[in-house]
Design an enzyme around this catalytic site. Structure first.
Site, PDB file in Angstrom:
ATOM      1  CB  THR A   3      -0.943   0.040   1.277  1.00  0.00           C
ATOM      2  OG1 THR A   3      -1.526  -1.289   1.382  1.00  0.00           O
ATOM      3  CG2 THR A   3      -1.989   1.007   1.130  1.00  0.00           C
TER       4      THR A   3
ATOM      5  CE1 TYR B  57       1.450  -9.331   2.205  1.00  0.00           C
ATOM      6  CE2 TYR B  57       2.899  -7.642   1.479  1.00  0.00           C
ATOM      7  CZ  TYR B  57       1.635  -8.212   1.438  1.00  0.00           C
ATOM      8  OH  TYR B  57       0.688  -7.330   0.868  1.00  0.00           O
TER       9      TYR B  57
ATOM     10  CE  LYS C   5      -0.511  -7.904   4.512  1.00  0.00           C
ATOM     11  NZ  LYS C   5      -0.366  -6.589   3.922  1.00  0.00           N
TER      12      LYS C   5
ATOM     13  CB  ILE D 250      -1.049  -5.980   8.004  1.00  0.00           C
ATOM     14  CG1 ILE D 250      -0.151  -6.556   9.112  1.00  0.00           C
ATOM     15  CG2 ILE D 250      -0.175  -5.007   7.277  1.00  0.00           C
ATOM     16  CD1 ILE D 250       1.236  -7.030   8.915  1.00  0.00           C
TER      17      ILE D 250
END
Length: 290
Positions: free
Chosen positions: A44, A132, A160, A202
């Protein structure tokens, strides 16, 4: 170690440059609304189009502005193991509380390659590390069995998990037990994944609705499952709207509509199309965000 509502914060731009003043304001917006931790330079945060100096300046600015009020988890992943080590070491030096390491993208390592990649980073840099997994963007899915091989490493503390699959998240939790924490990587399943054992999210949505996302995770931890369930259902529509175009185009457009920062993104991302912007604005009005 890391739990609750963790925002994957955007990197605001102004005429092609990082807008550090707006970044500091966004950090304050998050902390004042109950966000539990901040991730700069994730997906992001457009990490893939920041150069090295910009990347570290964003991390440093967030750390300075946060001033130890909440943990800062720097995005330091790369499809080059050596670069991921370098970024992680630098993040540690400037005071990050942890690092978020996306699976190597484009070069499509095998599961054995993933184990070696993450082990090399964890051996090289003594900082809490979050794996992740986001195969929809990287082209590689880190399997639960692979996570289980990495979980015992003392520096690997969480994953994540962003496959959008409750089955995969559940398999990780079943295989790893308390050896590794799971964090939800998809806003639309935060509550169900926490019900399976995830410690938090997250979040992209927390960029525009930090108080609501924090209330959801807080309600879960307080044992108020009905409130958490209601917030889960209430936020589905706006959460889905954050993905009507590639992230972070919608969330930056939303922040622009809210007057929080420019909606500017870096190529190859481009401004949201007019029809989708109209659709997003209508949904935001339903939620009284604008």
């Amino acid at each position: 170690m890391f739990k609750g509502s963790i925002v994957a914060i955007v990197t605001p731009f102004n005429n092609g440059q990082v807008d550090f003043e707006k970044l500091r304001e966004l950090v304050e917006f998050q902390i004042s609304n109950g966000t539990d931790a901040i991730v700069p330079c994730g997906t992001t945060g457009e990490a893939s189009t920041l150069d090295y100096d910009e990347h570290m300046d964003v991390v440093k600015t967030v750390i300075e502005q946060v001033n130890k009020r909440v943990p800062v988890i720097a995005g330091t992943g790369s499809n080059s193991t050596a670069e991921a080590i370098e970024l992680s070491q630098k993040a540690k030096e400037v005071g990050a509380d942890g690092v978020l390491l996306v699976t190597p993208y484009y070069n499509k390592p095998t599961q054995e390659g993933l184990v070696r990649h993450y082990t090399a980073i964890a051996d090289a840099v003594a900082i809490p590390q979050i794996l992740y997994n986001v195969p929809g963007r990287t082209g590689v899915n880190m399997l639960p069995e692979t996570v289980a091989r990495l979980a015992p490493h003392k520096n690997i503390v969480a994953i994540k998990e962003a496959t959008g699959s409750l089955q995969q998240a559940s398999e990780i939790l079943a295989l790893c037990g308390d050896k590794i924490d799971v964090l939800c990587g998809d806003d639309f399943i935060t509550f169900p994944m926490m019900a399976c054992g995830a410690k938090g999210v997250i979040s992209v949505l927390a960029n525009i609705m930090p108080k609501t996302v924090a209330e959801l995770t807080d309600a879960f931890y307080a044992g108020d499952m009905e409130k958490a369930r209601q917030l889960h259902l209430q936020t589905l529509k706006i959460g889905n709207a954050m993905f009507i175009e590639s992230n972070p185009i919608p969330v930056k457009t939303a922040l622009g509509l809210m007057g929080k920062c420019s909606d500017e993104v870096r190529l190859p991302l481009c401004p949201m199309g007019a029809a989708n912007k109209e659709k997003l604005a209508a949904i935001m009005k339903e939620y009284e965000l604008i």
